[in-house]
Design a protein around this motif. Structure first.
Motif, PDB file in Angstrom:
ATOM      1  N   ILE A   8       0.852  -1.189   0.000  1.00  0.00           N
ATOM      2  CA  ILE A   8       0.000   0.000   0.000  1.00  0.00           C
ATOM      3  C   ILE A   8       0.886   1.236   0.000  1.00  0.00           C
ATOM      4  CG2 ILE A   8      -1.623   1.322   1.427  1.00  0.00           C
ATOM      5  CD1 ILE A   8      -2.721  -1.404   2.394  1.00  0.00           C
ATOM      6  N   GLY A   9       0.805   2.034  -1.047  1.00  0.00           N
ATOM      7  CA  GLY A   9       1.611   3.260  -1.127  1.00  0.00           C
ATOM      8  C   GLY A   9       2.764   3.099  -2.105  1.00  0.00           C
ATOM      9  N   LEU A  10       2.535   3.542  -3.367  1.00  0.00           N
ATOM     10  CA  LEU A  10       3.547   3.331  -4.405  1.00  0.00           C
ATOM     11  C   LEU A  10       4.257   4.641  -4.737  1.00  0.00           C
ATOM     12  CD1 LEU A  10       1.400   0.955  -6.665  1.00  0.00           C
ATOM     13  CD2 LEU A  10       3.199   0.292  -5.038  1.00  0.00           C
ATOM     14  N   GLY A  11       4.874   5.238  -3.720  1.00  0.00           N
ATOM     15  CA  GLY A  11       5.689   6.440  -3.938  1.00  0.00           C
ATOM     16  C   GLY A  11       7.046   6.062  -4.510  1.00  0.00           C
ATOM     17  N   ALA A  12       7.995   6.967  -4.432  1.00  0.00           N
ATOM     18  CA  ALA A  12       9.331   6.734  -4.989  1.00  0.00           C
ATOM     19  C   ALA A  12       9.950   5.469  -4.405  1.00  0.00           C
ATOM     20  CB  ALA A  12      10.227   7.940  -4.720  1.00  0.00           C
ATOM     21  N   MET A  13       9.737   5.223  -3.140  1.00  0.00           N
ATOM     22  CA  MET A  13      10.275   4.028  -2.501  1.00  0.00           C
ATOM     23  C   MET A  13       9.390   2.816  -2.783  1.00  0.00           C
ATOM     24  SD  MET A  13      13.141   4.770  -0.987  1.00  0.00           S
ATOM     25  CE  MET A  13      13.445   3.423   0.158  1.00  0.00           C
ATOM     26  N   GLY A  14       8.091   2.965  -2.484  1.00  0.00           N
ATOM     27  CA  GLY A  14       7.185   1.835  -2.554  1.00  0.00           C
ATOM     28  C   GLY A  14       7.088   1.225  -3.948  1.00  0.00           C
ATOM     29  N   ILE A  60       0.637 -10.907   4.149  1.00  0.00           N
ATOM     30  CA  ILE A  60       1.533  -9.832   4.590  1.00  0.00           C
ATOM     31  C   ILE A  60       1.096  -8.555   3.897  1.00  0.00           C
ATOM     32  CG2 ILE A  60       3.909  -8.962   4.570  1.00  0.00           C
ATOM     33  CD1 ILE A  60       3.855 -11.463   6.186  1.00  0.00           C
ATOM     34  N   ILE A  61       0.942  -7.487   4.672  1.00  0.00           N
ATOM     35  CA  ILE A  61       0.524  -6.200   4.108  1.00  0.00           C
ATOM     36  C   ILE A  61       1.608  -5.165   4.417  1.00  0.00           C
ATOM     37  CG2 ILE A  61      -1.239  -4.380   4.129  1.00  0.00           C
ATOM     38  CD1 ILE A  61      -2.831  -6.895   5.726  1.00  0.00           C
ATOM     39  N   PHE A  62       2.248  -4.640   3.393  1.00  0.00           N
ATOM     40  CA  PHE A  62       3.187  -3.537   3.587  1.00  0.00           C
ATOM     41  C   PHE A  62       2.470  -2.206   3.399  1.00  0.00           C
ATOM     42  CE2 PHE A  62       6.220  -6.883   2.470  1.00  0.00           C
ATOM     43  CZ  PHE A  62       7.256  -6.623   3.351  1.00  0.00           C
ATOM     44  N   SER A  63       2.846  -1.214   4.199  1.00  0.00           N
ATOM     45  CA  SER A  63       2.430   0.168   3.912  1.00  0.00           C
ATOM     46  C   SER A  63       3.670   1.040   3.922  1.00  0.00           C
ATOM     47  CB  SER A  63       1.400   0.668   4.931  1.00  0.00           C
ATOM     48  OG  SER A  63       1.886   0.535   6.247  1.00  0.00           O
ATOM     49  N   CYS A  64       3.667   2.041   3.042  1.00  0.00           N
ATOM     50  CA  CYS A  64       4.822   2.942   2.941  1.00  0.00           C
ATOM     51  C   CYS A  64       4.278   4.308   2.545  1.00  0.00           C
ATOM     52  CB  CYS A  64       5.813   2.409   1.900  1.00  0.00           C
ATOM     53  SG  CYS A  64       7.386   3.286   1.921  1.00  0.00           S
ATOM     54  N   LEU A  65       4.023   5.152   3.562  1.00  0.00           N
ATOM     55  CA  LEU A  65       3.321   6.420   3.351  1.00  0.00           C
ATOM     56  C   LEU A  65       4.120   7.560   3.979  1.00  0.00           C
ATOM     57  CD1 LEU A  65      -0.230   4.994   4.184  1.00  0.00           C
ATOM     58  CD2 LEU A  65       0.640   5.578   1.921  1.00  0.00           C
ATOM     59  N   PRO A  66       3.754   8.800   3.695  1.00  0.00           N
ATOM     60  CA  PRO A  66       4.567   9.913   4.216  1.00  0.00           C
ATOM     61  C   PRO A  66       4.641   9.971   5.749  1.00  0.00           C
ATOM     62  CG  PRO A  66       3.196  10.675   2.409  1.00  0.00           C
ATOM     63  CD  PRO A  66       2.748   9.275   2.729  1.00  0.00           C
ATOM     64  N   THR A  67       3.500   9.792   6.427  1.00  0.00           N
ATOM     65  CA  THR A  67       3.500   9.963   7.886  1.00  0.00           C
ATOM     66  C   THR A  67       2.607   8.911   8.548  1.00  0.00           C
ATOM     67  OG1 THR A  67       1.546  11.376   8.007  1.00  0.00           O
ATOM     68  CG2 THR A  67       3.651  12.477   7.560  1.00  0.00           C
ATOM     69  N   SER A  68       2.774   8.762   9.857  1.00  0.00           N
ATOM     70  CA  SER A  68       1.942   7.843  10.636  1.00  0.00           C
ATOM     71  C   SER A  68       0.468   8.211  10.549  1.00  0.00           C
ATOM     72  CB  SER A  68       2.384   7.853  12.109  1.00  0.00           C
ATOM     73  OG  SER A  68       3.552   7.062  12.281  1.00  0.00           O
ATOM     74  N   ASP A  88       4.684  -1.738   8.470  1.00  0.00           N
ATOM     75  CA  ASP A  88       4.635  -0.330   8.068  1.00  0.00           C
ATOM     76  C   ASP A  88       6.051   0.213   7.879  1.00  0.00           C
ATOM     77  OD1 ASP A  88       3.753   2.199   7.459  1.00  0.00           O
ATOM     78  OD2 ASP A  88       3.683   2.823   9.566  1.00  0.00           O
ATOM     79  N   CYS A  89       6.388   0.585   6.648  1.00  0.00           N
ATOM     80  CA  CYS A  89       7.729   1.075   6.311  1.00  0.00           C
ATOM     81  C   CYS A  89       7.831   2.605   6.348  1.00  0.00           C
ATOM     82  CB  CYS A  89       8.131   0.587   4.927  1.00  0.00           C
ATOM     83  SG  CYS A  89       8.149  -1.219   4.829  1.00  0.00           S
ATOM     84  N   ILE A 121      17.884   3.986  -4.586  1.00  0.00           N
ATOM     85  CA  ILE A 121      18.836   3.030  -5.172  1.00  0.00           C
ATOM     86  C   ILE A 121      18.795   1.700  -4.422  1.00  0.00           C
ATOM     87  CG2 ILE A 121      20.759   3.967  -3.807  1.00  0.00           C
ATOM     88  CD1 ILE A 121      21.222   2.709  -7.330  1.00  0.00           C
ATOM     89  N   GLY A 122      18.639   1.766  -3.113  1.00  0.00           N
ATOM     90  CA  GLY A 122      18.532   0.552  -2.308  1.00  0.00           C
ATOM     91  C   GLY A 122      17.222  -0.174  -2.570  1.00  0.00           C
ATOM     92  N   ALA A 123      16.167   0.599  -2.800  1.00  0.00           N
ATOM     93  CA  ALA A 123      14.871  -0.006  -3.131  1.00  0.00           C
ATOM     94  C   ALA A 123      14.966  -0.727  -4.481  1.00  0.00           C
ATOM     95  CB  ALA A 123      13.785   1.074  -3.168  1.00  0.00           C
ATOM     96  N   GLU A 124      15.639  -0.090  -5.413  1.00  0.00           N
ATOM     97  CA  GLU A 124      15.798  -0.650  -6.759  1.00  0.00           C
ATOM     98  C   GLU A 124      16.586  -1.964  -6.727  1.00  0.00           C
ATOM     99  OE1 GLU A 124      15.647   2.303  -9.298  1.00  0.00           O
ATOM    100  OE2 GLU A 124      16.060   1.176 -11.118  1.00  0.00           O
ATOM    101  N   ASN A 125      17.639  -1.981  -5.918  1.00  0.00           N
ATOM    102  CA  ASN A 125      18.524  -3.146  -5.880  1.00  0.00           C
ATOM    103  C   ASN A 125      18.169  -4.161  -4.790  1.00  0.00           C
ATOM    104  OD1 ASN A 125      19.934  -1.926  -7.928  1.00  0.00           O
ATOM    105  ND2 ASN A 125      21.429  -0.982  -6.551  1.00  0.00           N
ATOM    106  N   ALA A 126      17.061  -3.938  -4.094  1.00  0.00           N
ATOM    107  CA  ALA A 126      16.670  -4.840  -2.999  1.00  0.00           C
ATOM    108  C   ALA A 126      17.772  -4.971  -1.951  1.00  0.00           C
ATOM    109  CB  ALA A 126      16.263  -6.217  -3.541  1.00  0.00           C
ATOM    110  N   THR A 127      18.422  -3.842  -1.669  1.00  0.00           N
ATOM    111  CA  THR A 127      19.479  -3.839  -0.652  1.00  0.00           C
ATOM    112  C   THR A 127      19.132  -2.900   0.500  1.00  0.00           C
ATOM    113  OG1 THR A 127      20.625  -2.101  -1.898  1.00  0.00           O
ATOM    114  CG2 THR A 127      21.326  -4.378  -2.303  1.00  0.00           C
ATOM    115  N   LEU A 128      17.853  -2.730   0.756  1.00  0.00           N
ATOM    116  CA  LEU A 128      17.435  -1.843   1.842  1.00  0.00           C
ATOM    117  C   LEU A 128      17.801  -2.421   3.206  1.00  0.00           C
ATOM    118  CD1 LEU A 128      13.854  -0.869   0.590  1.00  0.00           C
ATOM    119  CD2 LEU A 128      15.899   0.592   0.612  1.00  0.00           C
ATOM    120  N   THR A 129      17.889  -1.527   4.188  1.00  0.00           N
ATOM    121  CA  THR A 129      17.975  -1.937   5.582  1.00  0.00           C
ATOM    122  C   THR A 129      16.601  -1.772   6.217  1.00  0.00           C
ATOM    123  OG1 THR A 129      20.281  -1.289   5.765  1.00  0.00           O
ATOM    124  CG2 THR A 129      19.028  -1.373   7.821  1.00  0.00           C
TER     125      THR A 129
END
Lengths: 290, 290, 290, 290
Positions: A8-14, A60-68, A88-89, A121-129
């Motif tokens: 949920i949330g397809l911004g630059a990261m998501g 599994i449900i991911f969310s990645c939004l600007p704020t809580s 929640d990312c 770049i980390g999102a693109e390469n699946a190398t996120l922390t």
């Protein structure tokens, strides 16, 4: 076994993060406020653009939004599948994570606060922390889903701990930014060659993520590309000082830095990168960091 | 062509640095206040233990002493060979470098302020960083002598610039140390696992030399080995704030950090490592960084 | 018995101060860089406009100039009468006072550093405060001359002590100014009536010289009349931090305030009153202190 | 017309404040957690010791308790008379005042946050200052009750404004305390006579409530009598920084001071007066402020 994953949330990261999921899972649902973007994602990466209520039927449900607050807005609209895990990312508020975890627990749903670092770049390469707070068993069950997108995934504590680590990370980065701005302004005032000085410091004890990345790639070249917005840094430093206040601690350097970032943000143009905070210092002298 | 090189001051750094010189130069003279150490160096590495007046007849003269005042003490006793280059590796005072350069120029001698970083391990492996201030031609002529001991050697400006970069490097490190102490105290107060948090931050934007080295190797393991003394850090941060005052700049985060390091130093046991500065924060809470 | 008194420097303060001397002493000499002003003073108050060399033949010689450097400039030109006492009312540098006292002592002349407070109104009414550093016997002998212009005259220590007290007084005032600016900005942001709040605070523990005078008479009425220039306050706060550095003390609040005053001064229009420093804070919010 | 007045909380302040009420009003009820104290008050001043439920039947109800939480504890137990006015003299939390006002409004009761300053001597002499937040008409009706105990009574804004002014007053006092501690430590280090310096500063622009009262009467005489506890000052400075955070302002000097007061409080003996905060500075040097 995880069968279905939602994002949920397809911004630059998501957008980049969700792209990895179809390689690992059978059913991948995506949802975005602007549904065109979800459809584009589906056609580009083989995900399924669905409505919110269907999305939360995933394991599994991911969310990645600007704020809580934005996450709260979504939570109020849905009833996730019992037994699912909500990850929640967002770079969110630790106290809110506890409330959200309690709220979902009553529906039989687990909540993990799991902010990420590594930029696009980390999102693109699946190398996120992933720095994760929440229940240890839920963390173990959800691990494969995070591993699809990240290379370092750590359970750092109970609910809220993930958000806390992210806020402190960003706060420390802000301190390092001020230290770099002050230090390099001083060197410039004394006629030092900043690029040569930077090479020395990056090989010495005074280096930081800021001297290694932001200083050469954003500031000294005067480009200030927008990758992490100054208002978001101001928000995160505020979360950090709230953590300090809650614990009745003394953290004078962090407190001062938060004031300065707040001031820099007040003076900045809209849509400024966080690195433009150095212009606060430049306004106090006739020195330009280049 | 450099025929002879002298090294004055065989402390923990100097002893290891001078050991590399005989591999590259015909005559290598060493001198130390305690002459036994010089004799030991000669027998161990094939250098020549000489008196001060002979030492300064070399083409290149290195000095590596605790403070600029100590260097002044040596300079007052000797008449270096005309045309020689004096390279001072002390973490010294920028203004004093200018005075020393002027004083030696009257004797036909060049002076380079050339403090190093890399600690004893870098001295041992000849991988030190030299940050050098002074005359460009003298720098070029002296370069081979520095290359015998270092892997990154940079001319950063005119006289005093080398000392300035070293002082700012150490000052930035002090800021990073305070940021880490404050940030990790906050995380501990909120129940976060510090080692897992450290792993995340070291993979993220908030990392620094302190989080990569001092925090895991000195602080979180509670070992605090003495490798760089807190009073020397207090001295260096003082040099940094003097640079700021001279230039009439505003550097609030550096100024505050200098106050805190000064306070931590006042409270510390003698012979404390700089990393013990975190105990100032620990005294303000019931939290131990481990 | 004091027969003759000289006054060097007829600025806004000096002009008014010297006017009281003829009521108490037989011969009163005045000197000013612009000699027209000295002649005007002579005709208005019955003093004698003389050249510098004659002025320094008085028993007591006052100087009142912008900086210690200006006083040095005068001292280099003259040979004061042996046994005379030089009283410098400049807001000067403590270390320079020691040098000046030593220099004059070799000529058999006493030096007192004796800055004043009370502004032009205090000069006019002879109600100034003198904070004096130097020799106790010289202070006693010179007391009647200071009593002609002041109502509170204190020997606060040896040479330099007077300048130190003045610098610290002005530094504390600068801290109080920042506290008032920050506190009242916060109250305004929360919808509080500032004038009513000020009345309460001035009757409570949070009051200061700033809340009693500068806030109502210069800031909240938005008049900012030029009575004490911001660059001079920046200079004085610099003297204060130099005193702290010399003594190797930690004074974080003073250090931070000096940075802020320096920044405010960098941003201010020329000829701004010190009270305009609050505009630094106003630039960081959309709040005006009125 | 006010017929009956109640006073809840007979601490050091409340006991003296309530003593004035019988001179002006027919029925004066008092209540205290420890009822012996209420009975003693009744026999000493002609008030009536009643139970809580009876107390809140008065036209005007004062409360004066350690914290806003204590007031909430009382509010939860009672149903005040419709149309009455509740005046809370606690040094409370602005946001809580708004909640309390809303809560009581639903019962037809007005709430004024009305903290006082002037200490026990002001309570004894009925010369307190009341800084009041709330409804203007309620303020006017309640004015005679406050006038019985105070000499300066100001409506500073709507609900919460009174608490805000008190918190900022105390915060400013804390800044002044740090400024005084830092300034006088510096003067002592330079050999200045602190009592003579204090006399000068109290006649000059650097004076404050702290230099006029706390410094001579509590600190320089080394008596530190307990009149206002350091933990309460730490609480109030926390309220001030929360106001700053809420408004997204930059207040670096206040932020830093709050950290220092928090640290001083962590290091202090229990039951320490706020003035002992100077011992934080004394621990950083070998200087005692006397």
């Amino acid at each position: 076994m995880i069968q279905s994953v939602a994002f949920i949330g397809l911004g630059a990261m998501g957008y980049r993060m969700a792209a990895h999921l179809p390689k690992h899972f059978n059913d991948v649902y995506v949802w975005n406020r602007n549904s065109e973007k979800a459809k584009q994602h589906a056609s580009e990466f083989g995900t399924q653009a669905v409505d919110l209520q269907q999305a939360v039927q995933a394991d599994i449900i991911f969310s990645c939004l600007p704020t809580s607050q934005d996450v709260d807005g979504i939570l109020a609209q849905v009833s996730p599948k019992k037994g699912s895990i909500w990850i929640d990312c967002t770079s969110g508020v630790p106290d809110t994570a506890k409330t959200q975890a309690d709220y979902l627990a009553k529906q039989g749903v687990y909540f993990l606060d799991a902010p990420v670092s590594g930029q696009t770049i980390g999102a693109e390469n699946a190398t996120l922390t992933f720095m994760v707070g929440g229940d240890a068993a839920a963390f173990q069950r959800a691990l494969p889903a995070m591993q699809a997108m990240g290379s370092l995934i750590k359970l750092v504590g109970s609910s809220g701990a993930g958000f806390a680590v992210k806020a402190i990370n960003n706060m420390m980065m802000a301190v390092h930014l001020c230290a770099a701005a002050e230090g390099f302004t001083t060197l410039k005032a004394h006629g030092v060659d900043l690029n040569e000085a930077l090479a020395c410091i990056n090989a010495s004890s005074g280096k930081s993520g800021v001297t290694e990345t932001a200083l050469p790639q954003r500031i000294l070249n005067r480009e200030f590309p927008l990758t992490f917005a100054l208002p978001l840094l101001a928000k995160d430093t505020g979360i950090a000082v709230d953590l300090i206040r809650d614990a009745r601690l003394s953290a004078p350097v962090i407190g001062l830095t938060q004031s300065l970032i707040q001031a820099a943000n007040a003076l900045a143009e809209p849509n400024s990168d966080f690195s433009t905070a150095v212009k606060l210092y430049e306004s106090w002298s006739n020195i330009t960091l280049k």
